[in-house]
Scaffold this active site. Structure first.
Site, short mmCIF file in Angstrom:
data_model
loop_
_atom_site.label_atom_id
_atom_site.label_comp_id
_atom_site.label_asym_id
_atom_site.label_seq_id
_atom_site.Cartn_x
_atom_site.Cartn_y
_atom_site.Cartn_z
N LYS A 67 0.84 -1.20 0.00
CA LYS A 67 0.00 0.00 0.00
C LYS A 67 0.87 1.23 0.00
CE LYS A 67 -4.13 1.83 0.50
NZ LYS A 67 -3.78 2.67 -0.66
N LYS A 91 5.10 2.21 8.31
CA LYS A 91 3.91 2.98 8.67
C LYS A 91 2.69 2.06 8.81
CE LYS A 91 3.46 6.77 6.27
NZ LYS A 91 3.06 7.78 5.26
N LYS A 103 5.23 2.37 -3.02
CA LYS A 103 5.11 3.77 -3.43
C LYS A 103 5.29 3.86 -4.93
CE LYS A 103 4.57 7.70 -1.20
NZ LYS A 103 3.95 7.84 0.12
N THR A 187 -5.12 12.48 6.79
CA THR A 187 -3.73 12.59 7.24
C THR A 187 -3.60 13.72 8.26
OG1 THR A 187 -3.08 11.81 5.05
CG2 THR A 187 -1.33 12.70 6.44
N ASN A 218 -2.99 19.83 1.23
CA ASN A 218 -4.12 19.12 1.85
C ASN A 218 -3.84 18.77 3.31
OD1 ASN A 218 -6.55 17.58 1.98
ND2 ASN A 218 -5.31 15.75 1.72
N SER A 349 -7.42 5.06 4.15
CA SER A 349 -7.32 4.30 2.89
C SER A 349 -7.69 2.84 3.13
CB SER A 349 -5.89 4.35 2.36
OG SER A 349 -5.68 5.46 1.53
N1 GLU Z 1 0.47 8.90 0.42
C1 GLU Z 1 0.00 8.70 1.76
C2 GLU Z 1 1.15 8.34 2.67
O1 GLU Z 1 2.30 8.62 2.41
C3 GLU Z 1 -1.16 7.73 1.82
C4 GLU Z 1 -0.87 6.34 1.36
C5 GLU Z 1 -2.11 5.47 1.25
O2 GLU Z 1 -3.18 5.92 1.60
O3 GLU Z 1 -1.95 4.35 0.77
O4 GLU Z 1 0.95 7.85 3.75
#
Ligand code: GLU
Length: 420
Positions: A67, A91, A103, A187, A218, A349
């Protein structure tokens, strides 16, 4: 070895010295599981063709499908994407989501593209990476300079390729296309909840706390609004071009409105007389709580000693380098680390993915209470580990996260199991 990635792995080693675990685990986390690079060739509005470099990295999937977001940013490169995927692995584990980390990125200045070009680029990304991603394999989401609309185009493109609606392949979609309530501000809200939960431990009182936020996208905007509503004094804000600072405070809604109208923070209304300063000056300005919510590598060995805030809450990914961290820790500053502080986005998410799979959608209250229920106990655990072991919160968060990853790796059997 690429720089950002080498630096990121130092955090892992720092945590590892406090734990006993099988060497298999570190071996498994040494390199990404798989990475795909592609060039995205799209037709521009003027009829010409342009090619953009793109990547997707799945770092580790021991705890579940991978993810992580996709960023559109001119300076994106393979090292950065791999590092961000590494961070996503920790994370997801620190807040106990059944996901590994990934990513993606495209080296592009999204602001220079027309809307139609942006749509073509988003669809081209999915065409190039469709066999790499998937609802049970790798689930992208928004990141810097990508938003719900981009996710909607990507989900649509994927659905066309697999010949059936497949909303669970991507999160952060528009509500009408299977998105979740509460994803947009997730976030920023997660960061706010972490700060709120630690108020007493950090000896923070909202009305006496001056906050500076670097980055008014955001994440920074929503966190600023929640803190402001709670009585915190927002004294400084910045975008990619400049920063404003007013010790008398400001209302982030009014600043946002001004920025939407004029395209700039310059001249934004504040409670007193705002000073216009640079981003670098903003980081070093007089405040109690500093929230870097923009880019990586903002606080380094060069400026760490000048940071005045007592508490720093990382809403960006990787805004403090390991050398910067050491200086901050030595001077008694408390850093709430990115993998915990900005996990609200990936938590919601996860909720979106669960809702897509179940075909049953939750209320905003459900989302808010589930986010709180998930992030608070993990924050408490990280805080307790840091107290028990007398270590900084980042190392504590890595320990907590690594313990979960170790349990998963060990469940497949390790050297000890196979050789006895
Ligand atoms: N881009 C966000 C992060 O760095 C969200 C990632 C997601 O929701 O998968 O945590």
């Amino acid at each position: 070895m690429p720089k950002l990635f080498t630096e990121a792995k130092k955090r892992l080693r720092e945590a590892a010295v406090h734990m006993k675990f099988d060497p298999d685990v570190l071996e498994m986390l040494k390199y990404p599981k798989e990475t795909l690079a592609a060039s995205l060739l799209i037709r521009m509005d003027d009829g010409s063709r342009r090619s953009f470099k793109a990547w997707r990295c799945r770092y580790n999937d021991t705890r579940g499908p991978t993810k992580g977001g996709i960023r559109f940013y001119p300076a994106v490169n393979f090292d950065e994407v791999m590092t961000l995927a590494f961070w996503m692995t920790f994370k997801c584990a620190v807040v106990n989501l059944p996901f590994g980390g990934a990513k993606g990125g495209v080296a592009v200045n999204a602001n220079e593209l027309s809307k139609a070009e942006l749509e073509r680029l988003s669809r081209a990304y999915v065409k190039a990476f469709n066999s790499f991603i998937g609802p049970d394999r790798d689930i992208p989401a928004p990141d810097m300079y990508t938003n719900d609309m981009v996710m909607g185009w990507m989900a649509d493109e994927y659905s066309a390729i697999v010949n059936q609606p497949s909303p669970a392949v991507i999160t952060g979609k528009p509500l009408a296309l299977g998105g979740s309530l509460g994803r947009t501000d997730a976030t920023g809200r997660g960061g706010y909840l972490v700060i709120k939960h630690l108020e007493r431990d950090l000896k923070i009182e909202p009305e006496n706390t001056r906050v500076v936020i670097q980055g008014f996208g955001n994440v920074g905007f929503h966190c600023a609004c929640l803190l402001h509503a709670d009585g915190y004094k927002i004294c400084g804000l910045s975008d990619s071009k400049m920063a404003i600072y007013d010790p008398a405070g400001m209302d982030p809604h009014a600043v946002h409105e001004h920025k939407s109208k004029t395209g700039s923070l310059s001249g934004a209304p504040t409670n007193g007389q705002a000073k216009e300063i640079s981003n670098a000056e903003l980081l070093e300005s007089d405040c109690d709580l500093l929230i870097p919510a923009a880019l990586e590598n903002q606080i380094t060995h060069i400026n760490a000693a000048n940071i005045q805030a007592r508490v720093i809450c990382e809403l960006a990914n990787g805004p403090i380098t390991p050398a910067g961290d050491r200086i901050l820790n030595k001077s008694g500053k408390i850093v709430i680390p990115d993998i915990l502080a900005n996990a609200g986005g990936v938590i919601v998410s996860y909720f979106e993915w669960v809702q897509n799979k179940a075909g049953y959608y939750w209320t905003l209250d459900d989302i808010h209470s589930r986010l709180k229920e998930r992030i608070e106990p993990e924050t408490r655990t990280v805080w307790n580990i840091s107290l028990e072991k007398n270590i900084d919160m980042r190392t504590a968060a890595y320990i907590h996260s690594l313990e979960r990853i170790c349990t998963a790796v060990t469940a497949h059997g390790t050297k000890t199991f196979f050789s006895t």
